[in-house]
Scaffold this active site. Structure first.
Site, PDB file in Angstrom:
ATOM      1  N   ARG A 175      -1.021  -2.999  -6.690  1.00 48.43           N
ATOM      2  CA  ARG A 175      -1.377  -2.063  -5.620  1.00 48.43           C
ATOM      3  C   ARG A 175      -1.766  -2.749  -4.317  1.00 48.43           C
ATOM      4  O   ARG A 175      -2.619  -2.259  -3.573  1.00 48.43           O
ATOM      5  CB  ARG A 175      -2.495  -1.111  -6.065  1.00 48.43           C
ATOM      6  CG  ARG A 175      -2.161  -0.289  -7.297  1.00 48.43           C
ATOM      7  CD  ARG A 175      -0.933   0.609  -7.083  1.00 48.43           C
ATOM      8  NE  ARG A 175      -0.602   1.305  -8.321  1.00 48.43           N
ATOM      9  CZ  ARG A 175       0.284   0.871  -9.224  1.00 48.43           C
ATOM     10  NH1 ARG A 175       0.949  -0.250  -9.004  1.00 48.43           N
ATOM     11  NH2 ARG A 175       0.533   1.553 -10.315  1.00 48.43           N
ATOM     12  N   SER A 225      -3.732   9.317  -7.129  1.00 52.15           N
ATOM     13  CA  SER A 225      -4.701   8.508  -7.871  1.00 52.15           C
ATOM     14  C   SER A 225      -5.613   7.787  -6.881  1.00 52.15           C
ATOM     15  O   SER A 225      -5.145   7.040  -6.025  1.00 52.15           O
ATOM     16  CB  SER A 225      -3.965   7.495  -8.753  1.00 52.15           C
ATOM     17  OG  SER A 225      -4.873   6.742  -9.508  1.00 52.15           O
ATOM     18  N   GLU A 295      -7.932   2.827  -4.351  1.00 54.83           N
ATOM     19  CA  GLU A 295      -6.511   2.596  -4.093  1.00 54.83           C
ATOM     20  C   GLU A 295      -6.135   3.247  -2.767  1.00 54.83           C
ATOM     21  O   GLU A 295      -5.298   2.760  -2.024  1.00 54.83           O
ATOM     22  CB  GLU A 295      -5.700   3.198  -5.239  1.00 54.83           C
ATOM     23  CG  GLU A 295      -4.210   3.028  -5.152  1.00 54.83           C
ATOM     24  CD  GLU A 295      -3.522   3.557  -6.398  1.00 54.83           C
ATOM     25  OE1 GLU A 295      -2.650   4.436  -6.258  1.00 54.83           O
ATOM     26  OE2 GLU A 295      -3.866   3.114  -7.513  1.00 54.83           O
TER      27      GLU A 295
END
Length: 302
Positions: A175, A225, A295
């Site tokens: 990520r 998310s 994230e």
């Protein structure tokens, strides 16, 4: 000063694609965010170069915004120039490569690969971000990620020069990438794929789509998310075990369908949404001693 900047920008791109005091909640998946001073939507590489050079030469704050799927814009909005590459949305095939412009949705690149009977992008069939955003964070799902199939990308660097870089130049890992630290703007990405059978590729995509739609709270605005997967744990499980589902602040709450999502259930503000994120981080830390790293990016000012 504002009038002068506007006049200058109108010399760089078609004034039709310059919006002043644009509400950024109209450009984010969370439906949150204040105004952008100047919201620009160029369609040519030369325009992007000119905008970058202008911002640098005149010390005008500059922010790149994809399709707003993995960002939260604060209620005070974003000062200076907000650049959107939504008009860079072409996708084409060259041999066994799919070349997608940065403003195209990575979902659409995945669907294009299906149509062309090329395998390797199935994992992206449910990722809502743009191609540029997918590279920025090395997006992934269901065991696949961008670094698995990226061959190279065409970018504009901080000096406004166009260069092509191989995949390894972006330091893609879980990520993350070096795109923000190097202040690169992705123009297009080249994905190296393999020939496959349409029915096999479609079967995988159908299965992943079912998993996504059955588990994720797609009925409400959200940023997807929120947290990275902490080593040795799953963020959603930690949040669920902290009894946080359904808890919230104002119109924002932890999803009762998937604990890893925070939803804008009832006209939330960005401040409320961020307060829920911080509440989750604090509670999980207290209960399990685990630090949840975001994230999602947070942009703008209060």
């Amino acid at each position: 000063m504002t009038d002068k900047i506007l006049t200058d920008l109108q010399q760089l791109i078609d004034p039709t694609y310059i919006k002043v005091d644009e509400q950024l909640r109209n450009h984010t998946y969370t439906k949150l965010g204040g105004k952008a001073d100047f919201f620009l939507m160029p369609s040519k590489v030369e325009e992007v170069q000119a905008i970058v050079k202008y911002a640098n030469d005149n010390q005008v704050p500059f922010t790149l915004l994809g399709n707003g799927s993995n960002v939260i814009v604060r209620d005070g909005g974003i000062r200076g120039i907000v650049l959107s590459l939504k008009r860079f949305d072409g996708i084409r095939r060259e041999g066994n490569q799919v070349i997608a412009e940065s403003g195209a949705r990575i979902i659409d690149a995945s669907r294009f690969a299906l149509k062309e009977e090329l395998t390797g992008l199935e994992f992206a069939c449910g990722i809502p971000g743009t191609v540029g955003g997918a590279l920025y964070m090395n997006a992934g799902a269901y065991g696949g990620e961008i670094k698995d199939c990226l061959e190279s990308a065409l970018v504009v660097n901080s000096e406004g020069k166009v260069i092509r870089l191989p995949a390894e130049a972006f330091d893609l890992s879980y990520r993350t990438s070096n795109i923000p630290t190097k202040k690169l703007i992705v123009l297009e990405a080249t994905f190296s794929l393999e020939p496959g059978k349409r029915e096999d590729i479609k079967a995988v995509m159908d299965d992943l789509t079912y998993k996504r739609e059955s588990k994720q709270p797609l009925e409400y605005p959200s940023c997807g998310s929120v947290f990275k997967r902490p080593p040795g744990h799953f963020a959603g499980k930690l949040i669920q075990d902290s009894d946080l589902q359904g808890k919230g602040v104002g119109g924002a709450e932890v999803s009762t369908k998937h604990a890893g999502f925070i939803v804008n259930k009832n006209n939330a503000t960005a401040t409320e949404y961020i307060e829920v994120i911080e509440m989750v981080q604090r509670t999980v830390k207290e209960k399990f001693g685990v630090d949840l790293e975001r994230e999602v990016r947070i942009l703008g000012e209060d």
